[in-house]
Scaffold this motif. Structure first.
Motif, mmCIF file in Angstrom:
data_model
loop_
_atom_site.group_PDB
_atom_site.id
_atom_site.type_symbol
_atom_site.label_atom_id
_atom_site.label_comp_id
_atom_site.label_asym_id
_atom_site.label_seq_id
_atom_site.Cartn_x
_atom_site.Cartn_y
_atom_site.Cartn_z
ATOM 1 N N ASP A 86 0.998 -1.067 -0.128
ATOM 2 C CA ASP A 86 0.106 -0.131 0.008
ATOM 3 C C ASP A 86 0.875 1.426 0.092
ATOM 4 O O ASP A 86 0.603 2.291 -0.787
ATOM 5 C CB ASP A 86 -0.863 0.040 1.198
ATOM 6 C CG ASP A 86 -1.921 0.986 1.332
ATOM 7 O OD1 ASP A 86 -2.442 1.551 0.013
ATOM 8 O OD2 ASP A 86 -2.167 1.743 2.165
ATOM 9 N N TRP A 140 3.848 1.527 -1.177
ATOM 10 C CA TRP A 140 4.475 1.608 -2.549
ATOM 11 C C TRP A 140 3.341 2.382 -3.751
ATOM 12 O O TRP A 140 3.724 3.264 -4.283
ATOM 13 C CB TRP A 140 5.020 0.051 -3.060
ATOM 14 C CG TRP A 140 5.377 0.250 -4.465
ATOM 15 C CD1 TRP A 140 4.623 -0.636 -5.528
ATOM 16 C CD2 TRP A 140 6.098 0.973 -5.303
ATOM 17 N NE1 TRP A 140 5.170 -0.526 -6.914
ATOM 18 C CE2 TRP A 140 6.183 0.414 -6.640
ATOM 19 C CE3 TRP A 140 7.102 2.056 -4.929
ATOM 20 C CZ2 TRP A 140 6.978 0.928 -7.623
ATOM 21 C CZ3 TRP A 140 8.016 2.453 -5.981
ATOM 22 C CH2 TRP A 140 7.773 1.956 -7.391
ATOM 23 N N GLU A 141 2.278 1.925 -3.470
ATOM 24 C CA GLU A 141 1.218 2.255 -4.439
ATOM 25 C C GLU A 141 0.988 3.822 -4.195
ATOM 26 O O GLU A 141 0.726 4.518 -5.029
ATOM 27 C CB GLU A 141 -0.162 1.378 -4.186
ATOM 28 C CG GLU A 141 0.024 -0.015 -4.829
ATOM 29 C CD GLU A 141 -1.067 -0.732 -4.432
ATOM 30 O OE1 GLU A 141 -2.120 -0.725 -3.639
ATOM 31 O OE2 GLU A 141 -1.050 -2.092 -4.931
ATOM 32 N N GLN A 142 0.708 4.146 -2.930
ATOM 33 C CA GLN A 142 0.493 5.476 -2.576
ATOM 34 C C GLN A 142 1.758 6.298 -3.156
ATOM 35 O O GLN A 142 1.442 7.562 -3.351
ATOM 36 C CB GLN A 142 0.129 5.646 -1.080
ATOM 37 C CG GLN A 142 -1.176 5.190 -0.763
ATOM 38 C CD GLN A 142 -1.518 5.530 0.636
ATOM 39 O OE1 GLN A 142 -1.526 6.679 1.064
ATOM 40 N NE2 GLN A 142 -2.037 4.393 1.463
ATOM 41 N N GLN A 150 3.820 5.952 -5.616
ATOM 42 C CA GLN A 150 3.589 6.215 -6.941
ATOM 43 C C GLN A 150 2.652 7.360 -7.306
ATOM 44 O O GLN A 150 2.675 7.988 -8.247
ATOM 45 C CB GLN A 150 3.211 4.885 -7.424
ATOM 46 C CG GLN A 150 4.246 4.070 -7.542
ATOM 47 C CD GLN A 150 4.084 2.693 -8.358
ATOM 48 O OE1 GLN A 150 4.010 2.306 -9.327
ATOM 49 N NE2 GLN A 150 3.629 1.672 -7.383
ATOM 50 N N TYR A 151 1.522 7.328 -6.517
ATOM 51 C CA TYR A 151 0.460 8.235 -6.814
ATOM 52 C C TYR A 151 0.817 9.676 -6.360
ATOM 53 O O TYR A 151 0.527 10.755 -7.027
ATOM 54 C CB TYR A 151 -0.803 8.172 -5.896
ATOM 55 C CG TYR A 151 -1.996 9.001 -6.168
ATOM 56 C CD1 TYR A 151 -2.668 9.105 -7.294
ATOM 57 C CD2 TYR A 151 -2.105 9.571 -4.999
ATOM 58 C CE1 TYR A 151 -3.766 9.598 -7.375
ATOM 59 C CE2 TYR A 151 -3.509 10.512 -4.969
ATOM 60 C CZ TYR A 151 -4.078 10.495 -6.223
ATOM 61 O OH TYR A 151 -5.207 11.210 -6.495
ATOM 62 N N GLN A 152 1.572 9.764 -5.245
ATOM 63 C CA GLN A 152 2.038 11.263 -4.723
ATOM 64 C C GLN A 152 3.509 11.204 -4.260
ATOM 65 O O GLN A 152 3.612 10.448 -3.133
ATOM 66 C CB GLN A 152 0.954 11.613 -4.013
ATOM 67 C CG GLN A 152 1.486 12.959 -3.129
ATOM 68 C CD GLN A 152 0.426 13.923 -2.347
ATOM 69 O OE1 GLN A 152 -0.490 13.192 -1.838
ATOM 70 N NE2 GLN A 152 0.924 14.857 -1.792
#
Length: 117
Positions: A23, A25-27, A29-31
């Motif tokens: 989670d 890592w995913e966040q 990449q988003y910001q």
């Protein structure tokens, strides 16, 4: 995670919580974060994997990574540092020390960017 988030918010930081490494890592990449604070022990993607994944991508090479963990052994510290972790802190960590390390990490990376830019 909840305590650290609330404490950092009280010090004026805008905190984005992740439930685990994947989670996070995913966040990220988003910001693009100013700094990442991670534990080693997390489900789905542990802190070592998160640090390695972040450091493998050029957009994250200047993002400071602080490891906050109960793993006090030198082998854990050395592995984290080899993977690109900037600061390695042992739980329990005094709030003031964590905040000081956060500030130092962010300030030193900003200085690198200014000097390089």
């Amino acid at each position: 995670r909840s305590y650290i988030s609330k404490m950092l918010s009280r010090f004026g930081y805008n905190v984005v919580n992740a439930v685990d490494g994947l989670d996070g890592w995913e966040q990220a990449q988003y910001q693009l974060p100013d700094v990442v604070v991670s534990d080693i022990m997390m489900p789905r993607m542990d802190g070592y994997e998160l640090a390695s994944t972040l450091r493998a991508r050029s957009e994250f090479e200047r993002v400071p990574i602080l490891m906050l963990t109960s793993r006090a052994g030198d082998k854990h510290r050395q592995k984290a540092l080899r993977l690109g972790v900037d600061r390695y802190l042992i739980k329990p960590c005094p709030d003031e020390l964590l905040v000081a390390e956060l500030r130092n990490s962010i300030d030193s990376r900003r200085g690198d960017r200014l000097a390089a830019g």
